[in-house]
Design a protein around this motif. Structure first.
Motif, PDB file in Angstrom:
ATOM      1  N   LYS A   1      -0.281   0.500  -3.917  1.00  0.00           N
ATOM      2  CA  LYS A   1      -1.392   0.529  -4.397  1.00  0.00           C
ATOM      3  C   LYS A   1      -2.053   1.243  -3.131  1.00  0.00           C
ATOM      4  O   LYS A   1      -2.322   0.500  -1.880  1.00  0.00           O
ATOM      5  CB  LYS A   1      -2.126  -1.045  -4.389  1.00  0.00           C
ATOM      6  CG  LYS A   1      -3.560  -1.110  -4.546  1.00  0.00           C
ATOM      7  CD  LYS A   1      -4.155  -2.286  -4.419  1.00  0.00           C
ATOM      8  CE  LYS A   1      -5.664  -2.285  -4.513  1.00  0.00           C
ATOM      9  NZ  LYS A   1      -6.306  -1.670  -3.350  1.00  0.00           N
TER      10      LYS A   1
ATOM     11  N   ASN B   1      -5.990  -0.367  -8.492  1.00  0.00           N
ATOM     12  CA  ASN B   1      -6.450  -1.808  -8.317  1.00  0.00           C
ATOM     13  C   ASN B   1      -5.827  -2.916  -8.547  1.00  0.00           C
ATOM     14  O   ASN B   1      -4.913  -2.757  -9.368  1.00  0.00           O
ATOM     15  CB  ASN B   1      -7.972  -1.906  -9.203  1.00  0.00           C
ATOM     16  CG  ASN B   1      -9.186  -0.966  -8.852  1.00  0.00           C
ATOM     17  OD1 ASN B   1      -9.897  -1.186  -7.806  1.00  0.00           O
ATOM     18  ND2 ASN B   1      -9.212   0.026  -9.754  1.00  0.00           N
TER      19      ASN B   1
ATOM     20  N   THR C   1       2.528   2.961  -9.572  1.00  0.00           N
ATOM     21  CA  THR C   1       1.115   2.819  -8.758  1.00  0.00           C
ATOM     22  C   THR C   1       0.259   2.222  -9.553  1.00  0.00           C
ATOM     23  O   THR C   1       0.159   1.832 -10.748  1.00  0.00           O
ATOM     24  CB  THR C   1       0.748   4.220  -8.223  1.00  0.00           C
ATOM     25  OG1 THR C   1       0.282   4.745  -9.551  1.00  0.00           O
ATOM     26  CG2 THR C   1       1.539   4.891  -7.592  1.00  0.00           C
ATOM     27  N   MET C   2      -0.840   1.483  -8.814  1.00  0.00           N
ATOM     28  CA  MET C   2      -1.946   0.892  -9.272  1.00  0.00           C
ATOM     29  C   MET C   2      -3.020   1.020  -8.428  1.00  0.00           C
ATOM     30  O   MET C   2      -2.839   1.112  -7.209  1.00  0.00           O
ATOM     31  CB  MET C   2      -1.749  -0.801  -9.661  1.00  0.00           C
ATOM     32  CG  MET C   2      -1.503  -1.652  -8.326  1.00  0.00           C
ATOM     33  SD  MET C   2      -1.225  -3.368  -8.878  1.00  0.00           S
ATOM     34  CE  MET C   2      -0.736  -3.785  -7.144  1.00  0.00           C
TER      35      MET C   2
ATOM     36  N   ASN D   1       0.839  -1.243   0.092  1.00  0.00           N
ATOM     37  CA  ASN D   1       0.108  -0.086   0.034  1.00  0.00           C
ATOM     38  C   ASN D   1       0.908   1.153  -0.169  1.00  0.00           C
ATOM     39  O   ASN D   1       2.145   1.316   0.146  1.00  0.00           O
ATOM     40  CB  ASN D   1      -0.834   0.090   1.316  1.00  0.00           C
ATOM     41  CG  ASN D   1      -1.984  -1.136   1.203  1.00  0.00           C
ATOM     42  OD1 ASN D   1      -2.160  -2.005   2.151  1.00  0.00           O
ATOM     43  ND2 ASN D   1      -2.755  -0.868   0.139  1.00  0.00           N
TER      44      ASN D   1
END
Length: 350
Positions: free
Chosen positions: A263, A289, A286-287, A244
């Protein structure tokens, strides 16, 4: 000087930062009492450095499937207990309260008129730094959750503001790494879903740390319980980390030259802003989902950033010992002058 130090225990990042501060405070001979809040007593681990500590229930955020659930957060809050904890915390005899975004300590000090120094990433949001995903609730949380008379904000870059670099351990840079070793720390996600998204990549070895690890039937996916020492050993020789968008872990990863795939928690302004800052600075990817395609592209990306940060804890402790003079741009610029950023290209793709 006698100091009462409150730490928000919801995430491990606050505790990690407090461990570093504790060593420096004790080294300078300060008399320090630590208090933690935000998680059950049996969920704290590797706490020996604090020489004993107090616990309060405090306030915490409810997360569900990678998102902050404000309704459940409100329903689970125990305001009467929270107010009682504030009213019963006796700070008589303490010269200074330090709050790492810990609300019971901050509000008790405010009520008893004891000076409060806020130290943490959250206090950087009082300045003009990358900020996105904000809403009225998030703004109020940042302003009133753990108020301080003076806040020392921490970030990966100064953004032209009087803030300081992260407070982290400063270990020796790894002499070698395992190119296919990836650390995964997504404690707010469904761990079965995490495994499902990682199982296609059999050429990589994933070490998943979680508060409640699930069983993996894949030989290249290892699920492990939380352990500060175990996590640090695995992180040290890894190539990168999927996590995260918490501040402290990303800071440690940058210090060790690890590539980062973050994330952020949905509906959590701080993490969404952290993700934006990583992208803006070119420090990570980053993502929003769990996305197999994004994970695959990142796994084969050779770019990483190694940042050498100074011992910021030692600098702050010395500043406290010197009487806490004004922390202006001249002071913070001198600290940032010792930060070194190096771009890294790892070995060929696996």
């Amino acid at each position: 000087m006698k100091i009462f130090y409150g730490v928000q225990g919801t995430g491990n990042g606050h505790i990690t930062r407090a461990r570093v501060m504790a060593k420096e405070l004790y080294a300078q001979g300060f008399d320090v009492t630590f208090q933690f809040s935000g998680r059950p007593a049996d969920k704290y681990f590797d706490m020996e450095v604090f020489n004993g500590y107090q616990l309060k229930e405090g306030l915490t955020f409810n997360t569900e499937k990678g998102q902050v659930n404000y309704l459940k957060t409100a329903l689970q809050a125990r305001p009467i207990r929270f107010i009682r904890d504030i009213n019963t915390l006796d700070l008589k005899g303490y010269d200074l309260v330090i709050s790492d975004f810990e609300p019971v300590t901050a509000w008790a000090a405010k009520k008893q008129k004891v000076p409060v120094l806020g130290i943490g990433h959250q206090y950087a949001f009082n300045h003009k730094i990358p900020k996105t995903g904000s809403d009225p609730i998030a703004d109020q949380v940042m302003k009133y959750f753990a108020p301080a008379d003076q806040g020392i904000g921490l970030h990966w870059h100064h953004f032209g503001q009087p803030i300081l670099p992260p407070i982290i351990e400063t270990p020796e840079f790894p002499k070698s790494i395992v190119n296919n070793k990836i650390i995964v720390y997504l404690p707010f996600e469904d761990q079965s879903e995490v495994i499902k998204n990682l199982c296609p990549f059999e050429n990589f070895e994933f070490h998943i740390y979680a508060p409640q690890p699930v069983e993996s039937r894949y030989p290249h996916i290892l699920c492990k319980p939380l352990s500060r020492d175990g996590f640090q050993k695995d992180l040290y020789d890894s190539a990168g980390i999927i996590s995260n968008a918490g501040f402290e872990l990303a800071s440690e990863s940058l210090q060790l030259g690890k590539k980062i795939l973050a994330k952020p928690l949905h509906a959590q302004m701080e993490q969404i802003s952290n993700a934006a800052a990583l992208e803006q600075l070119g420090y990570g990817h980053t993502m929003f989902n769990m996305d197999v395609a994004v994970i695959e592209n990142w796994l084969h990306n050779r770019h990483a950033v190694h940042i050498t940060y100074p011992n910021v804890a030692k600098i702050i402790v010395q500043w406290i010992k010197d009487g806490m003079p004004q922390m202006d741009m001249k002071f913070t610029e001198a600290v940032w002058d010792s930060v070194d950023v190096l771009q890294i290209k790892r070995h060929a793709d696996i």
